[in-house]
Design a protein around this motif. Structure first.
Motif, PDB file in Angstrom:
ATOM      1  N   THR A   1      -9.497   6.694  -3.721  1.00  0.00           N
ATOM      2  CA  THR A   1      -9.502   8.140  -3.230  1.00  0.00           C
ATOM      3  C   THR A   1     -10.585   8.305  -2.124  1.00  0.00           C
ATOM      4  OG1 THR A   1     -10.579   9.056  -4.952  1.00  0.00           O
ATOM      5  CG2 THR A   1      -8.355   9.618  -4.934  1.00  0.00           C
TER       6      THR A   1
ATOM      7  N   PHE B   1      -1.786   3.867 -11.126  1.00  0.00           N
ATOM      8  CA  PHE B   1      -3.020   3.019 -11.332  1.00  0.00           C
ATOM      9  C   PHE B   1      -3.763   3.368 -12.304  1.00  0.00           C
ATOM     10  CE2 PHE B   1      -6.226   5.988 -10.314  1.00  0.00           C
ATOM     11  CZ  PHE B   1      -5.610   6.808  -9.366  1.00  0.00           C
TER      12      PHE B   1
ATOM     13  N   GLU C   1      -4.421  10.017   7.872  1.00  0.00           N
ATOM     14  CA  GLU C   1      -4.071   9.327   6.811  1.00  0.00           C
ATOM     15  C   GLU C   1      -4.588   7.827   7.120  1.00  0.00           C
ATOM     16  OE1 GLU C   1      -1.446   8.956   4.433  1.00  0.00           O
ATOM     17  OE2 GLU C   1      -1.024   6.768   4.797  1.00  0.00           O
TER      18      GLU C   1
ATOM     19  N   ALA D   1      -7.884  15.530  -1.128  1.00  0.00           N
ATOM     20  CA  ALA D   1      -8.346  14.072  -0.833  1.00  0.00           C
ATOM     21  C   ALA D   1      -7.196  13.188  -0.442  1.00  0.00           C
ATOM     22  CB  ALA D   1      -8.726  13.502  -2.066  1.00  0.00           C
TER      23      ALA D   1
ATOM     24  N   LEU E   1      -2.898  16.118  -5.681  1.00  0.00           N
ATOM     25  CA  LEU E   1      -3.687  16.173  -4.457  1.00  0.00           C
ATOM     26  C   LEU E   1      -2.859  16.107  -3.385  1.00  0.00           C
ATOM     27  CD1 LEU E   1      -5.708  13.047  -5.709  1.00  0.00           C
ATOM     28  CD2 LEU E   1      -6.438  15.344  -5.765  1.00  0.00           C
ATOM     29  N   SER E   2      -1.537  16.202  -3.336  1.00  0.00           N
ATOM     30  CA  SER E   2      -0.758  16.134  -2.154  1.00  0.00           C
ATOM     31  C   SER E   2       0.424  16.305  -2.308  1.00  0.00           C
ATOM     32  CB  SER E   2      -1.046  14.729  -1.361  1.00  0.00           C
ATOM     33  OG  SER E   2      -0.484  13.834  -1.982  1.00  0.00           O
TER      34      SER E   2
ATOM     35  N   PHE F   1       5.076   5.784   6.622  1.00  0.00           N
ATOM     36  CA  PHE F   1       5.311   4.186   6.667  1.00  0.00           C
ATOM     37  C   PHE F   1       6.895   4.053   7.168  1.00  0.00           C
ATOM     38  CE2 PHE F   1       1.661   3.499   3.684  1.00  0.00           C
ATOM     39  CZ  PHE F   1       0.853   3.247   4.805  1.00  0.00           C
TER      40      PHE F   1
ATOM     41  N   LEU G   1       0.704  -1.159   0.004  1.00  0.00           N
ATOM     42  CA  LEU G   1      -0.178  -0.107   0.207  1.00  0.00           C
ATOM     43  C   LEU G   1       0.939   1.106  -0.013  1.00  0.00           C
ATOM     44  CD1 LEU G   1      -2.734   1.618   0.273  1.00  0.00           C
ATOM     45  CD2 LEU G   1      -2.350   1.221   2.863  1.00  0.00           C
ATOM     46  N   SER G   2       0.643   1.972  -1.124  1.00  0.00           N
ATOM     47  CA  SER G   2       1.312   3.315  -1.051  1.00  0.00           C
ATOM     48  C   SER G   2       0.264   4.462  -0.970  1.00  0.00           C
ATOM     49  CB  SER G   2       1.953   3.815  -2.270  1.00  0.00           C
ATOM     50  OG  SER G   2       2.983   2.873  -2.597  1.00  0.00           O
ATOM     51  N   THR G   3       0.557   5.529  -0.042  1.00  0.00           N
ATOM     52  CA  THR G   3      -0.866   6.527   0.285  1.00  0.00           C
ATOM     53  C   THR G   3      -0.201   7.945  -0.012  1.00  0.00           C
ATOM     54  OG1 THR G   3      -0.056   6.475   2.516  1.00  0.00           O
ATOM     55  CG2 THR G   3      -1.526   4.742   1.729  1.00  0.00           C
ATOM     56  N   PHE G   4      -1.229   8.727  -0.235  1.00  0.00           N
ATOM     57  CA  PHE G   4      -0.830  10.173   0.009  1.00  0.00           C
ATOM     58  C   PHE G   4      -2.002  10.649   0.599  1.00  0.00           C
ATOM     59  CE2 PHE G   4      -4.189  11.423  -2.750  1.00  0.00           C
ATOM     60  CZ  PHE G   4      -4.589  10.592  -3.803  1.00  0.00           C
ATOM     61  N   GLY G   5      -2.072  12.105   1.000  1.00  0.00           N
ATOM     62  CA  GLY G   5      -3.030  13.033   1.592  1.00  0.00           C
ATOM     63  C   GLY G   5      -2.628  13.697   2.581  1.00  0.00           C
ATOM     64  N   GLU G   6      -3.224  14.905   2.677  1.00  0.00           N
ATOM     65  CA  GLU G   6      -3.008  15.789   3.897  1.00  0.00           C
ATOM     66  C   GLU G   6      -4.327  16.291   4.428  1.00  0.00           C
ATOM     67  OE1 GLU G   6      -1.295  18.164   1.085  1.00  0.00           O
ATOM     68  OE2 GLU G   6       0.532  16.804   1.097  1.00  0.00           O
TER      69      GLU G   6
ATOM     70  N   ILE H   1       1.315   7.852  -7.296  1.00  0.00           N
ATOM     71  CA  ILE H   1       1.904   8.434  -6.206  1.00  0.00           C
ATOM     72  C   ILE H   1       3.517   8.330  -6.168  1.00  0.00           C
ATOM     73  CG2 ILE H   1       2.079   8.066  -3.655  1.00  0.00           C
ATOM     74  CD1 ILE H   1      -0.569   6.618  -3.611  1.00  0.00           C
TER      75      ILE H   1
ATOM     76  N   GLY I   1       0.630  12.682  -4.686  1.00  0.00           N
ATOM     77  CA  GLY I   1      -0.834  12.146  -5.383  1.00  0.00           C
ATOM     78  C   GLY I   1      -0.945  12.771  -6.494  1.00  0.00           C
TER      79      GLY I   1
ATOM     80  N   LYS J   1       0.738  16.510   6.360  1.00  0.00           N
ATOM     81  CA  LYS J   1       0.770  15.169   6.182  1.00  0.00           C
ATOM     82  C   LYS J   1       0.788  14.206   7.615  1.00  0.00           C
ATOM     83  CE  LYS J   1       1.370  11.435   3.962  1.00  0.00           C
ATOM     84  NZ  LYS J   1       0.250  10.935   3.336  1.00  0.00           N
TER      85      LYS J   1
ATOM     86  N   GLY K   1      -5.633   9.077  -0.289  1.00  0.00           N
ATOM     87  CA  GLY K   1      -5.916   7.865  -1.293  1.00  0.00           C
ATOM     88  C   GLY K   1      -4.651   7.057  -1.332  1.00  0.00           C
ATOM     89  N   GLY K   2      -4.786   5.869  -1.980  1.00  0.00           N
ATOM     90  CA  GLY K   2      -3.819   5.038  -2.087  1.00  0.00           C
ATOM     91  C   GLY K   2      -3.744   3.987  -3.237  1.00  0.00           C
ATOM     92  N   ILE K   3      -2.461   3.351  -3.273  1.00  0.00           N
ATOM     93  CA  ILE K   3      -2.725   2.383  -4.382  1.00  0.00           C
ATOM     94  C   ILE K   3      -2.460   0.906  -3.647  1.00  0.00           C
ATOM     95  CG2 ILE K   3      -1.610   1.574  -6.440  1.00  0.00           C
ATOM     96  CD1 ILE K   3      -0.935   4.398  -7.195  1.00  0.00           C
TER      97      ILE K   3
ATOM     98  N   THR L   1       6.531  15.268   1.090  1.00  0.00           N
ATOM     99  CA  THR L   1       5.631  14.008   1.402  1.00  0.00           C
ATOM    100  C   THR L   1       5.249  13.354   0.039  1.00  0.00           C
ATOM    101  OG1 THR L   1       3.801  15.600   1.911  1.00  0.00           O
ATOM    102  CG2 THR L   1       5.123  14.900   3.514  1.00  0.00           C
ATOM    103  N   PRO L   2       4.533  12.366   0.131  1.00  0.00           N
ATOM    104  CA  PRO L   2       4.190  11.647  -1.174  1.00  0.00           C
ATOM    105  C   PRO L   2       3.345  12.629  -1.770  1.00  0.00           C
ATOM    106  CG  PRO L   2       3.749  10.176   0.766  1.00  0.00           C
ATOM    107  CD  PRO L   2       4.329  11.356   1.397  1.00  0.00           C
TER     108      PRO L   2
END
Lengths: 353, 353, 353, 353
Positions: free
Chosen positions: A82, D13, A128, A20, D66-67, B223, A10-15, D24, D80, A123, A22-24, D77-78
């Motif tokens: 997302t 994705f 998260e 938004a 998105l981030s 992470f 799982l990779s994620t993003f967002g603040e 990401i 997205g 972040k 979200g992740g992959i 930070t990541p």
């Protein structure tokens, strides 16, 4: 690197104040008919505004899947998703642009990156974890149907459950707003949290999680031990301060004679100080562990602090915060554990010819 | 996958009764003049047979570097090393070929792999940690010279240090055979371990580790949090049952008002419940954490158990075992922590343009 | 990071003039009865001194397995191995300590690391490939018994095989010292190499490799395509300059109408311009690819060059070098391909529920 | 695993007929002021509908971040991002739900995953490359300002540029719709593609890419060689069939005497058969490579094929396809190369103490 999971990742993003989260999810196997209801159910359990105990922010927290699922079935390709942010009140934070809040990540992010998204932690926000609940509740569906993840609030401040998990009816976890299945203890916890909240203060506690019916063989030797993967995942939750499994810190007080789990003839054990894990690998008994959470750092009281140039300022928390994160952290712990276990479960399928 | 570290990585091999242990460190920067004495010194601290408290197995535990170092300086290419096994007494274990020892990894390895190296635990042996000490003691040399890793035995069974680490003289750690710097407590611990050993029993305990002078900024968001990486590494040590940092489990009993670390004007904090980490990133204060170890499972007393077909057998530990692993685990904790920190330290160098 | 493979991984170490090469294979499944003869056979095919065409260095190239195999069967734990260096003549290189040899890695290693192991290239030596042959020949044993890897020399300089692989008897590959199964072409190649060798010169060529009976489904979408993984592995071989699969560069001259592989009713295809891979995933037809190798840079003729401070020097290669690496590269290509395929084969087992 | 990059990583994705593509990027350094115009410019160069040569699908291809970017500056930070799909005509594909198109990924995805998103290839669609252009054009901004990535169409079918890259004015690449800087050759290519398009056919070709002003030292020994990382990335582009760098396949016909790049006294080389890379590491000369692309498999002519149960069907491509992908692949090659190089560039910063 710096993603969750080893094979299933799982990779994620967002603040907190971006558009938004979200992740992959990669390497999710094809052919699973997704139970979307359960994913949403888990999100709802994590959602703010569920009860008087937690923050009153309202967020619908609905997940949109953007790929990897076709006609309700996983296709084996990356699952992108997302969760939109609503109700962002950046204004609430503008007075903080220059201040470092005590025991937050404001100072450390600034030191590390030389730039800081001051809007509610950016972040470092615990929002998260919404990503983890989505990914974990999907991953859980990869496991045999009888594998259960049951977390509950085992203490709030000085109030502890009297009985160990094995004596509790874990079906009662969601029956009260604090998510403690020992009803009388739950009542005391709720009273305590309301009291603390009224003071504008916050309080810590512990969550205990049990994994039932996990087959033997899950976990890898040396650097992929089940307890190591669980510990890492749990310690990445925002307020986590400690992790123990099986006998845990109490086990450190015991002798080998007392602590050894003798076998029954069916390979189960008479006691379970091992917490269902030996040599990093599940043995078929219940896996159980406890995570300690510090009290939320944002308090609605005046606090001394400093700003970016080292001058004294007085802070007073505003906005809508949790007096105790524990009830909302219960689904986070459960679903995060499910992701960790599903990853190692998949790997275990190819560890023998 | 299933190696230690993210950028600076360690892969290892070895079994208790094979010819050698060893490992490969990748991405180690070029240009370090290696302090071989310190590497050997750390190995000597971990070595069996150092005192009456621990196993009397004799192993010289000398490391041979096979690559990556030329004329005493690292070349930037993979560092391969081996540590030979000596004094393997496989015979000691032959009576165990069919038996599952309680609270060992015999049963789980068999369940997972369908095959079992019964010679003293094979891969699950704690001798694996010799690799970590080599790698960690090298990695530590990448850090600024003033960064210190100081671990000590903070409890044995029910005997606890009276003072927190900040009140102890950590230069005294190696001054006694139990590696507890509180002398009077050390004396009691030693007496207890000898007593336990005479009974053929074993005992658990805790190790506390302090990292001093770590610059702010070490650790990654989400992470790759410093506490998550430390927790994973520590929970992979063979008998570890719990991990806590900063206020730890005690922090879960506190309120936010009590727990928040208020800033001084020089950005240090007045208290350090945060354990030197905020939002997963070091803040320049001492990083400290405690690891709980269960009592060693091999006891020199008769125990009931079962064999591979589920029949009852009676086991009686033979050979040379530790009544308490804590003293020898001190350098393991220190050097493992050093590896984790060095990895994140290197990464942190490229997190800003 | 910077290892070979995704799930099944190989980390390696070693330098041409250090004591040994070696590696660690992780996640190798338990339960394989190892065919050690084949491992040694592949090493023997790669070994210097086999024929008049290649370097006369003598090395026994025997592998010692240090872990992960018990009683001849893999245990599922990391497989550590070493191959000792013998016959190191560092002296041969001392005159080079300050010089940069043209088209070698001397200059670039120095630029990158600020330090250089000048003994025969150090880490950049092609002797590293001995590790790959060990790992690849083991990994191949994980595949169904009918999967075959057949590489051969398809050109030397301007001398090309007349027929495509499908018209050749690949059982003849090892029947001559240049490893080209087209006998008359082989004779011309051998004559050419001997001629070039007499001049102290070297010559390039190509190797074509066919993978037969590979099941459909091997390879991952997007960033784990079978051709991408093969290309990366092959381009990491020391003198490799190009990679193509299926129709390759010739395919770039064709139209879609010509190039499309029409299906037969049994899902095989009438032509195989696709090279057995569509969308990154094997389709059950032969997978075939060609790797271009430059001529060896070390020539036994005088060459102008410069030293580390930019002064002119005259070099004259000494020692025992290959006039043409192609014959010895055949087993490298085969076994490296086997490792890549075995990794993706294992992964493919868990890509559906 | 199965992401792009080693330290700086891209996970992606998206499917051709899902709601959006996206990705990401992790470990992107903080403090970069993003040039959004260049990101969009690169997307526009890749966009369908730019000229009569390529597909007339209209997509605005705008990226939403998105981030990871705050006030126009990266936060560390990541990152997205999403790129929405517009103008999805799933209906165009419904007649294909049961058919396997020749030389597409229909059959292999079905074999692998047991489920197939038949809408235009789903995950196997080349629209995935939109993600790579976003990530690559951002990553390029991490490099020194004078590092240039210049790709151009060096052949279409049998029409080849007459001169090598070093004799061409690469500023003319975008001056014509086929992106070939040799104007007269470009005219012939354009004529050829139009002719092929009229027939409903497609045609292949090659793209050559030059990286100028890359500092020496980029690339890692053994498994992270610059050419290996470039090859892998390029071979993951949908229609790629071959990769060569420097002298490439032509180098395999040469002798060492001819091929060796002799040094000038300033450490540059008199020739550049090495393609700017020695031992996997850049040497400061131009890095150049060529990628072969097969003709697009979708042709607007009748073709025999089979369906999922092995019955004969007749296909006739509909919809809006490219007769030649080469012009649109130019920015893909450039930006993908930039991502690969930026990843290794960051890593190189921490390879010496």
């Amino acid at each position: 690197m710096f993603s969750l999971g080893n094979f299933l990742t799982l990779s994620t993003f967002g603040e907190s104040h971006g558009p938004a989260y979200g992740g992959i999810i990669t390497n999710f196997p094809a052919g699973l008919e997704v139970n979307f209801q359960d994913v949403q159910h888990q999100l709802d359990r994590r959602k703010p505004g569920q009860s008087a105990l937690v923050t009153q922010r309202k967020e619908s927290d609905t997940v949109q899947f953007l790929s990897g699922i076709f006609n309700g079935i996983t296709t084996g390709t990356p699952i992108g998703f997302t969760v939109e942010n609503e109700n962002q009140k950046s204004k609430d934070y503008e007075h903080l642009a220059e201040a470092y809040r005590p025991s937050h990540a404001d100072f450390t992010y600034d030191q590390k990156f030389g730039i800081r998204d001051y809007r509610g932690g950016g972040k470092s926000s615990a929002r998260e974890t919404v990503n983890w609940v989505v990914a974990g509740s999907l991953a859980k569906q990869l496991l045999p149907g009888n594998v259960e993840f049951r977390a509950y609030v085992s203490s709030v401040g000085e109030i502890f459950c009297k009985e160990p998990y094995s004596e509790l009816d874990l079906d009662l976890i969601d029956s009260n707003e604090v998510r403690c299945p020992e009803q009388e203890t739950a009542t005391r916890m709720i009273r305590k949290i309301k009291e603390i909240k009224k003071e504008g203060n916050t309080i810590g506690g512990t969550i205990t999680c049990v994994i039932r019916n996990l087959p033997a063989g899950i976990g890898e030797p040396v650097f992929g031990k089940l307890q190591g993967e669980l510990a890492k995942a749990m310690m990445n939750i925002n307020a986590a301060k400690g992790f123990e499994y099986g006998s845990g810190f109490a086990g450190a007080r015991m002798t080998g004679r007392e602590h050894n789990d003798l076998f029954n003839e069916d390979f189960s054990t008479q006691t379970n100080y091992s917490g269902g894990i030996q040599g990093g690998i599940s043995n078929g008994m219940d896996v159980y562990f406890t995570v300690a959470f510090k009290p939320v750092a944002t308090i609605l009281q005046k606090q001394d602090s400093i700003n970016m140039v080292g001058n004294r300022v007085i802070l007073e928390g505003k906005g809508r915060h949790d007096a105790c994160v524990l009830p909302r952290a219960v689904p986070i712990v459960e679903n995060l554990a499910a992701f960790v276990v599903a990853d190692l479960f998949l790997v275990n399928k190819i560890r023998r010819i």
